[in-house]
Design a protein around this motif. Structure first.
Motif, mmCIF file in Angstrom:
data_model
loop_
_atom_site.group_PDB
_atom_site.id
_atom_site.type_symbol
_atom_site.label_atom_id
_atom_site.label_comp_id
_atom_site.label_asym_id
_atom_site.label_seq_id
_atom_site.Cartn_x
_atom_site.Cartn_y
_atom_site.Cartn_z
ATOM 1 N N PHE A 83 -1.146 2.913 -0.267
ATOM 2 C CA PHE A 83 -0.068 2.578 -1.187
ATOM 3 C C PHE A 83 -0.310 1.265 -1.928
ATOM 4 C CE2 PHE A 83 1.364 0.439 2.643
ATOM 5 C CZ PHE A 83 1.956 -0.724 2.180
ATOM 6 N N LEU A 84 -1.313 0.487 -1.503
ATOM 7 C CA LEU A 84 -1.655 -0.737 -2.214
ATOM 8 C C LEU A 84 -2.667 -0.484 -3.323
ATOM 9 C CD1 LEU A 84 -1.950 -3.270 0.745
ATOM 10 C CD2 LEU A 84 -0.048 -2.987 -0.841
ATOM 11 N N THR A 85 -3.298 0.689 -3.334
ATOM 12 C CA THR A 85 -4.342 0.961 -4.321
ATOM 13 C C THR A 85 -3.877 1.896 -5.432
ATOM 14 O OG1 THR A 85 -5.186 2.769 -2.953
ATOM 15 C CG2 THR A 85 -6.157 0.594 -2.629
ATOM 16 N N LYS B 191 -6.847 5.162 10.080
ATOM 17 C CA LYS B 191 -6.630 5.750 8.756
ATOM 18 C C LYS B 191 -5.423 5.093 8.096
ATOM 19 C CE LYS B 191 -8.431 10.323 9.954
ATOM 20 N NZ LYS B 191 -8.111 11.769 10.053
ATOM 21 N N SER B 192 -5.413 5.130 6.775
ATOM 22 C CA SER B 192 -4.303 4.542 6.017
ATOM 23 C C SER B 192 -2.969 5.150 6.406
ATOM 24 C CB SER B 192 -4.531 4.731 4.522
ATOM 25 O OG SER B 192 -5.657 4.015 4.092
ATOM 26 N N GLU B 193 -2.962 6.474 6.622
ATOM 27 C CA GLU B 193 -1.716 7.160 6.965
ATOM 28 C C GLU B 193 -1.132 6.633 8.268
ATOM 29 O OE1 GLU B 193 -4.554 8.603 6.132
ATOM 30 O OE2 GLU B 193 -4.079 9.550 4.190
ATOM 31 N N THR B 194 -2.006 6.370 9.245
ATOM 32 C CA THR B 194 -1.548 5.851 10.536
ATOM 33 C C THR B 194 -0.946 4.462 10.377
ATOM 34 O OG1 THR B 194 -3.297 7.091 11.653
ATOM 35 C CG2 THR B 194 -2.270 5.294 12.892
ATOM 36 N N MET C 280 0.315 3.189 7.676
ATOM 37 C CA MET C 280 1.559 3.299 6.926
ATOM 38 C C MET C 280 2.702 3.744 7.824
ATOM 39 S SD MET C 280 0.065 4.932 3.400
ATOM 40 C CE MET C 280 1.632 5.211 2.634
ATOM 41 N N PHE C 281 2.431 4.716 8.702
ATOM 42 C CA PHE C 281 3.465 5.173 9.626
ATOM 43 C C PHE C 281 3.933 4.024 10.518
ATOM 44 C CE2 PHE C 281 4.513 6.531 13.943
ATOM 45 C CZ PHE C 281 5.649 7.309 13.679
ATOM 46 N N LEU C 282 2.990 3.255 11.067
ATOM 47 C CA LEU C 282 3.344 2.130 11.934
ATOM 48 C C LEU C 282 4.144 1.077 11.164
ATOM 49 C CD1 LEU C 282 -0.027 1.748 13.874
ATOM 50 C CD2 LEU C 282 2.160 2.498 14.835
ATOM 51 N N TYR C 283 3.768 0.849 9.918
ATOM 52 C CA TYR C 283 4.471 -0.143 9.104
ATOM 53 C C TYR C 283 5.907 0.303 8.821
ATOM 54 C CZ TYR C 283 5.594 -3.302 5.302
ATOM 55 O OH TYR C 283 6.200 -4.242 4.502
ATOM 56 N N PHE C 284 6.069 1.557 8.425
ATOM 57 C CA PHE C 284 7.417 2.057 8.136
ATOM 58 C C PHE C 284 8.265 2.118 9.406
ATOM 59 C CE2 PHE C 284 5.248 4.325 4.446
ATOM 60 C CZ PHE C 284 5.569 3.314 3.554
ATOM 61 N N ALA C 285 7.646 2.458 10.525
ATOM 62 C CA ALA C 285 8.370 2.475 11.806
ATOM 63 C C ALA C 285 8.829 1.070 12.175
ATOM 64 C CB ALA C 285 7.482 3.048 12.910
ATOM 65 N N SER C 286 7.976 0.074 11.949
ATOM 66 C CA SER C 286 8.369 -1.307 12.256
ATOM 67 C C SER C 286 9.496 -1.760 11.336
ATOM 68 C CB SER C 286 7.172 -2.250 12.151
ATOM 69 O OG SER C 286 6.751 -2.403 10.820
#
Length: 199
Positions: A3-5, A66-69, A71-77
């Motif tokens: 999502f940063l690219t 992976k980026s998806e992983t 991102m999931f951790l970031y959104f969960a936090s």
């Protein structure tokens, strides 16, 4: 990270999604914060613990995941940070102080939080992304410990109780206060361990 690219529209889409996760966290916190079996203190401790686990997991796998992983951790936090700590720190500060001191002490609490944010901004400029997540995880553990030791849970306690206790304190008669705030469920562990409370 993906999502940063992307272009500006993609980046704003992910930021919107992150904000939605945070907003849902706020609403979930509002739904459970007054439940007697949960309350402010347990909700804050659970939020700190989950955020610590998420941040440290992210730090440990940041360079290989992976980026998806990530991102999931970031959104969960983002969700669990708002489903707890980002609500309870304001509620606890507003409820913990008697009316005569509330504005001043709540302001000092907010100032301390902003000072921490300023310090993080300065320090994060010198860290790698993984180090930032390690730092956030460490701070979450410290928050969990401080909450466990020093935080009181005033769920379903009238704020008038604080005013009554303060009046007796100012008159030098604190030990004459023998009401709800001295019940173990409304004392901090520090107060219980020190025995600094009345009946």
């Amino acid at each position: 990270v993906t999502f940063l690219t992307g272009d500006l529209l993609v980046q704003n889409g992910w930021l919107l999604f992150n904000n939605i996760c945070a907003l849902i966290g706020y609403y979930c916190a509002a739904r459970v914060i007054d439940v007697p079996g949960i309350g402010r203190k347990k909700l804050q401790m659970a939020s700190f613990a989950i955020c610590a686990a998420l941040f440290m997991t992210t730090a440990a796998i940041f360079d290989t995941a992976k980026s998806e992983t990530l991102m999931f951790l970031y959104f969960a936090s983002s969700f669990f940070g708002h489903f707890g700590v980002n609500v309870t720190t304001y509620v606890v500060a507003a409820e913990t102080y008697p009316a005569e001191l509330r504005a001043t002490c709540h302001g000092l609490s907010a100032f301390t939080g902003k000072l921490g944010a300023l310090l993080a901004t300065i320090l994060f400029d010198r860290m790698s992304t993984a180090e930032m997540f390690w730092a956030c995880g460490t701070v979450s553990i410290i928050g969990l410990i401080v909450t466990f030791i020093f935080t009181v849970d005033l769920t379903h306690v009238s704020l008038a109780e604080l005013d009554a206790q303060l009046e007796l304190f100012l008159e030098g008669k604190l030990l004459q206060y023998k009401w709800k705030l001295n019940a173990p469920q409304h004392l901090s562990n520090f107060e219980i361990w020190m025995g600094r409370h009345g009946e």
